[in-house]
Scaffold this motif. Sequence first.
Motif, PDB file in Angstrom:
ATOM      1  N   LEU A  47       0.821  -1.214   0.000  1.00 11.20           N
ATOM      2  CA  LEU A  47       0.000   0.000   0.000  1.00 11.20           C
ATOM      3  C   LEU A  47       0.856   1.267   0.000  1.00 11.20           C
ATOM      4  N   ARG A  48       2.034   1.175   0.588  1.00 16.11           N
ATOM      5  CA  ARG A  48       2.810   2.389   0.894  1.00 16.11           C
ATOM      6  C   ARG A  48       3.062   3.244  -0.347  1.00 16.11           C
ATOM      7  N   ASP A  49       2.827   4.538  -0.192  1.00 15.21           N
ATOM      8  CA  ASP A  49       3.088   5.572  -1.210  1.00 15.21           C
ATOM      9  C   ASP A  49       2.162   5.487  -2.422  1.00 15.21           C
ATOM     10  N   ARG A  50       1.131   4.636  -2.348  1.00 18.93           N
ATOM     11  CA  ARG A  50       0.179   4.549  -3.470  1.00 18.93           C
ATOM     12  C   ARG A  50      -1.192   5.053  -2.998  1.00 18.93           C
ATOM     13  N   PRO A  51      -1.756   6.047  -3.679  1.00 24.46           N
ATOM     14  CA  PRO A  51      -3.071   6.546  -3.259  1.00 24.46           C
ATOM     15  C   PRO A  51      -4.111   5.436  -3.343  1.00 24.46           C
ATOM     16  N   VAL A  52      -4.946   5.346  -2.317  1.00 26.92           N
ATOM     17  CA  VAL A  52      -5.872   4.225  -2.188  1.00 26.92           C
ATOM     18  C   VAL A  52      -7.275   4.615  -2.643  1.00 26.92           C
ATOM     19  N   SER A  53      -7.850   3.758  -3.484  1.00 28.46           N
ATOM     20  CA  SER A  53      -9.288   3.800  -3.747  1.00 28.46           C
ATOM     21  C   SER A  53      -9.929   2.738  -2.862  1.00 28.46           C
ATOM     22  N   PHE A  54     -10.978   3.133  -2.155  1.00 29.70           N
ATOM     23  CA  PHE A  54     -11.668   2.224  -1.246  1.00 29.70           C
ATOM     24  C   PHE A  54     -12.921   1.677  -1.919  1.00 29.70           C
ATOM     25  N   LEU A  55     -13.069   0.350  -1.950  1.00 29.40           N
ATOM     26  CA  LEU A  55     -14.347  -0.252  -2.322  1.00 29.40           C
ATOM     27  C   LEU A  55     -14.994  -0.697  -1.013  1.00 29.40           C
ATOM     28  N   ARG A  56     -15.974   0.091  -0.557  1.00 32.43           N
ATOM     29  CA  ARG A  56     -16.508  -0.113   0.787  1.00 32.43           C
ATOM     30  C   ARG A  56     -17.756  -1.000   0.775  1.00 32.43           C
ATOM     31  N   TYR A  57     -17.862  -1.833   1.812  1.00 34.08           N
ATOM     32  CA  TYR A  57     -19.027  -2.729   1.962  1.00 34.08           C
ATOM     33  C   TYR A  57     -19.371  -2.820   3.445  1.00 34.08           C
ATOM     34  N   PRO A  58     -19.772  -1.693   4.038  1.00 32.03           N
ATOM     35  CA  PRO A  58     -19.915  -1.650   5.516  1.00 32.03           C
ATOM     36  C   PRO A  58     -20.950  -2.604   6.079  1.00 32.03           C
ATOM     37  N   ASP A  59     -21.884  -3.080   5.237  1.00 30.28           N
ATOM     38  CA  ASP A  59     -22.896  -4.026   5.718  1.00 30.28           C
ATOM     39  C   ASP A  59     -22.770  -5.375   5.028  1.00 30.28           C
ATOM     40  N   GLY A  60     -21.562  -5.678   4.503  1.00 36.48           N
ATOM     41  CA  GLY A  60     -21.353  -6.959   3.845  1.00 36.48           C
ATOM     42  C   GLY A  60     -21.813  -6.926   2.396  1.00 36.48           C
ATOM     43  N   ASN A 107     -11.448  -0.273   9.564  1.00 37.88           N
ATOM     44  CA  ASN A 107     -12.708  -0.031  10.273  1.00 37.88           C
ATOM     45  C   ASN A 107     -13.803   0.496   9.344  1.00 37.88           C
ATOM     46  N   LEU A 108     -13.391   1.090   8.200  1.00 37.65           N
ATOM     47  CA  LEU A 108     -14.377   1.541   7.212  1.00 37.65           C
ATOM     48  C   LEU A 108     -14.980   0.360   6.449  1.00 37.65           C
ATOM     49  N   VAL A 109     -14.358  -0.815   6.538  1.00 37.72           N
ATOM     50  CA  VAL A 109     -14.720  -2.052   5.829  1.00 37.72           C
ATOM     51  C   VAL A 109     -14.558  -1.828   4.325  1.00 37.72           C
ATOM     52  N   THR A 110     -13.384  -2.166   3.842  1.00 41.81           N
ATOM     53  CA  THR A 110     -13.056  -1.810   2.470  1.00 41.81           C
ATOM     54  C   THR A 110     -12.118  -2.815   1.826  1.00 41.81           C
ATOM     55  N   GLU A 111     -12.258  -2.960   0.507  1.00 45.66           N
ATOM     56  CA  GLU A 111     -11.179  -3.503  -0.309  1.00 45.66           C
ATOM     57  C   GLU A 111     -10.227  -2.354  -0.604  1.00 45.66           C
ATOM     58  N   PHE A 112      -8.939  -2.668  -0.679  1.00 47.00           N
ATOM     59  CA  PHE A 112      -7.944  -1.660  -1.057  1.00 47.00           C
ATOM     60  C   PHE A 112      -7.587  -1.840  -2.533  1.00 47.00           C
ATOM     61  N   HIS A 113      -7.636  -0.748  -3.276  1.00 50.68           N
ATOM     62  CA  HIS A 113      -7.248  -0.756  -4.692  1.00 50.68           C
ATOM     63  C   HIS A 113      -6.221   0.345  -4.916  1.00 50.68           C
ATOM     64  N   VAL A 129       0.736  -4.811 -14.812  1.00 48.39           N
ATOM     65  CA  VAL A 129      -0.262  -5.752 -14.293  1.00 48.39           C
ATOM     66  C   VAL A 129      -1.092  -6.329 -15.437  1.00 48.39           C
ATOM     67  N   PHE A 130      -1.403  -7.616 -15.320  1.00 51.38           N
ATOM     68  CA  PHE A 130      -2.421  -8.259 -16.144  1.00 51.38           C
ATOM     69  C   PHE A 130      -3.471  -8.830 -15.193  1.00 51.38           C
ATOM     70  N   ASP A 131      -4.738  -8.543 -15.481  1.00 51.27           N
ATOM     71  CA  ASP A 131      -5.845  -9.129 -14.733  1.00 51.27           C
ATOM     72  C   ASP A 131      -6.466 -10.194 -15.633  1.00 51.27           C
ATOM     73  N   LYS A 228      -6.395   3.921 -13.633  1.00 51.19           N
ATOM     74  CA  LYS A 228      -6.975   2.652 -13.185  1.00 51.19           C
ATOM     75  C   LYS A 228      -6.263   2.139 -11.931  1.00 51.19           C
ATOM     76  N   THR A 229      -6.959   1.260 -11.214  1.00 52.46           N
ATOM     77  CA  THR A 229      -6.397   0.634 -10.012  1.00 52.46           C
ATOM     78  C   THR A 229      -6.656  -0.870 -10.061  1.00 52.46           C
ATOM     79  N   THR A 230      -5.890  -1.588  -9.244  1.00 49.43           N
ATOM     80  CA  THR A 230      -6.019  -3.044  -9.132  1.00 49.43           C
ATOM     81  C   THR A 230      -6.074  -3.392  -7.644  1.00 49.43           C
ATOM     82  N   ALA A 231      -6.787  -4.453  -7.314  1.00 46.24           N
ATOM     83  CA  ALA A 231      -6.853  -4.909  -5.917  1.00 46.24           C
ATOM     84  C   ALA A 231      -5.437  -5.114  -5.377  1.00 46.24           C
ATOM     85  N   THR A 232      -5.152  -4.483  -4.253  1.00 42.08           N
ATOM     86  CA  THR A 232      -3.823  -4.536  -3.638  1.00 42.08           C
ATOM     87  C   THR A 232      -3.541  -5.945  -3.111  1.00 42.08           C
ATOM     88  N   PRO A 233      -2.311  -6.437  -3.233  1.00 40.25           N
ATOM     89  CA  PRO A 233      -1.983  -7.733  -2.630  1.00 40.25           C
ATOM     90  C   PRO A 233      -2.398  -7.781  -1.156  1.00 40.25           C
TER      91      PRO A 233
END
Length: 293
Positions: A47-60, A107-113, A129-131, A228-233
């Motif tokens: 994650l370090r030094d890379r701006p994060v996009s949050f994919l949030r799912y606070p209720d699952g 605590n925000l409940v998120t995927e990191f991208h 990256v290749f997805d 574009k962003t990709t799911a962080t390891p």
Amino acid sequence: MTPITEVQGRRVALSNLEKVLYPASGFTKAEVLHYCATTAEPLLAHLRDRPVSFLRYPDGPDGQVFFTKNVPPGTPDWVTTAEVPRSEGPARMVLVQDLASLMWAANLVTEFHTPQWVIGAPGEADRLVFDLDPGPPATIVECCRVALWLRDRLAADGIEAYPKTSGVKGLHLLAAVRPAPSGRVTEYAKGLAVEAEQAMPRLVVHRMTRSLRARKVFVDWSQNAARKTTATPYTLRVGAEPTVSTPVTWEEVADCADPGRLVFRAPDLEARLQVYGDLLAPLLDAEGAGALP
């Protein structure tokens, strides 16, 4: 009352700890926070030094799921933020630089991208990256066959690739590259995706068109674009089970005959890290980065 915990001298509010976020296994928010804390070292490294996009799912997975790129309201002033250029004008985004920030974000409940560039050089990619995304009834098993071809093709250009599961149904290939404009990396990746389709026309498609993708592996080269962003390891993914985007060995890729072999859940990661360490650590070593041809 929201419990407050102290993390590295910072006060972090942790809420709704008993809430079930993964309905199939009863995995709770407290367990999500525990996972992030125990996996913090490799997760923070990527994650370090890379701006994060949050994919949030606070209720699952059955509640609202939404992307947040800008700094969320209520972000503590000790969380690092930075201005990021965007086509519609600059925006402020979060950088998750330390354990306290990671626990606040978890605590925000998120995927990191994250993007393929670092904040000091936006639009200068240091990752390729290749997805690999399977179109049903294809699965990650077919993705593995394509990944092995791409690994060898990249190696022919002096670029070493490393695999991880997407944590959903596909596979990601990552490589460290000497910094180059994102547009150039995108063109190179597209060229290899086209080559893969020519080499394996019954298995691979390089275009996003849905109607072309049944039974094939879509080699998505577009995530190299600067925007574009990709799911962080090591990020958790939203879903019925707490699956993780997990680094895997090339042996595991070569031996994958059943999709279930490459599904990893949060409780699996502690033992994997003890056995393998961070399989993607080479991506963090600039000395090993390959140069685009």
